[in-house]
Scaffold this motif. Sequence first.
Motif, short mmCIF file in Angstrom:
data_model
loop_
_atom_site.label_atom_id
_atom_site.label_comp_id
_atom_site.label_asym_id
_atom_site.label_seq_id
_atom_site.Cartn_x
_atom_site.Cartn_y
_atom_site.Cartn_z
N PRO A 1 68.80 17.11 36.59
CA PRO A 1 68.38 17.13 34.75
C PRO A 1 69.13 18.59 34.42
CG PRO A 1 66.44 16.34 36.39
CD PRO A 1 68.10 16.49 37.19
N HIS A 2 69.51 18.61 33.22
CA HIS A 2 69.82 19.95 32.29
C HIS A 2 69.49 19.96 30.93
CE1 HIS A 2 72.99 22.13 30.51
NE2 HIS A 2 73.46 21.93 31.86
N PRO A 3 69.16 21.36 30.77
CA PRO A 3 68.78 21.28 29.43
C PRO A 3 69.48 21.35 28.35
CG PRO A 3 69.30 23.36 30.18
CD PRO A 3 69.34 22.78 31.75
N LEU B 1 66.65 15.14 27.40
CA LEU B 1 65.90 15.93 28.56
C LEU B 1 65.70 15.75 29.41
CD1 LEU B 1 65.00 18.47 26.24
CD2 LEU B 1 67.91 18.27 27.04
N HIS C 1 63.64 14.87 33.29
CA HIS C 1 62.29 14.49 34.04
C HIS C 1 63.20 14.49 35.11
CE1 HIS C 1 59.39 14.61 30.77
NE2 HIS C 1 60.30 14.43 30.14
N ARG D 1 56.88 22.45 29.24
CA ARG D 1 57.91 22.08 29.86
C ARG D 1 59.21 22.12 29.76
NH1 ARG D 1 57.16 18.34 34.95
NH2 ARG D 1 59.25 16.87 35.30
N LYS E 1 59.88 24.69 32.05
CA LYS E 1 60.23 24.77 32.96
C LYS E 1 61.54 23.96 33.38
CE LYS E 1 57.79 22.01 36.94
NZ LYS E 1 56.01 21.33 37.06
N LEU E 2 62.04 23.61 32.34
CA LEU E 2 63.73 23.02 33.15
C LEU E 2 64.65 23.72 33.11
CD1 LEU E 2 65.53 20.11 33.32
CD2 LEU E 2 64.65 20.15 30.96
N PHE F 1 64.42 25.82 36.60
CA PHE F 1 64.58 25.04 36.97
C PHE F 1 66.44 25.16 37.14
CE2 PHE F 1 66.36 21.18 37.34
CZ PHE F 1 67.18 21.03 38.72
N ASP F 2 66.60 24.59 36.20
CA ASP F 2 68.30 25.00 35.90
C ASP F 2 69.18 26.32 36.38
OD1 ASP F 2 70.76 23.29 34.15
OD2 ASP F 2 70.66 25.33 33.34
N ASP G 1 59.46 22.31 42.22
CA ASP G 1 59.96 22.41 41.34
C ASP G 1 62.05 21.68 41.57
OD1 ASP G 1 58.51 23.09 39.39
OD2 ASP G 1 59.56 24.43 38.82
N PHE H 1 61.98 17.44 39.66
CA PHE H 1 63.81 17.63 39.00
C PHE H 1 64.67 16.34 39.98
CE2 PHE H 1 61.94 20.57 36.30
CZ PHE H 1 61.86 20.30 34.83
#
Length: 232
Positions: free
Chosen positions: A5-7, A38, A40, A170, A173-174, A177-178, A208, A212
């Motif tokens: 996952p990537h923003p 996007l 999850h 959210r 959060k993404l 994480f990225d 996290d 993801f």
Amino acid sequence: MRVIPHPAVTLVLELGDGPLIVDTATGRQQLTSLAAGLLHGALHVRGENVECVEVRLSPLVAYAVLGTSPADLEHVVVSLEDLWGRSAPRIREELIEARSWQDRFALTDALLARRGETGPSVDPQVAWCWDRIVGSRGRVRVEGLAAEVDWSRKRLWSRFRAQVGLPPKRAAKLVRFDHAVHRLAAGEGAAGIAAESGYADQSHLHRDVLEFTGVTPATAAREPGLAVDDIA
């Protein structure tokens, strides 16, 4: 390969022998070209003799380029033909006929520019909040964003999710994480990353990454896609 996952909203324009076989939590699809919102969680893509151009679009321009809200792509991967109709196969033919990768990139850039100029735009307040989230690497206090743009919390959350594809918390959060998972891929220690990236502790970071990607931080750090992101 596992797609982390990537923003960003991901487009894949396939021009090899295809098809792409995409495995998600909801099942398996065979696609020639695709769009994914996007994410999850991670998805897997397989194929033989596949060549493709992958594009990552900021959600701020994805709305215009795709012709649909990123929120409509939540939890799903769709064929570009479902979004663009007959123009999708024509674009694929142009990419196949191009003589070099630079020509393919130029064709892709021109396509995105044309669609971006005519499609719907996001609200300036939504764009400002997204830029705040990205600029802070996901460490902004999202509860205060509504006050900063002089909107009610309910209005911001509704418009942000509709136009970006995720609610602000959210999305933050993404983004966090990225940033963290790319530091893991660069060989940095998990404890230091957790402390400097806004996680409560290393266990919080572990949870996290598992949420993801479906794998541990050590396994995620070895994913080939992360290693080439800076070059791409």
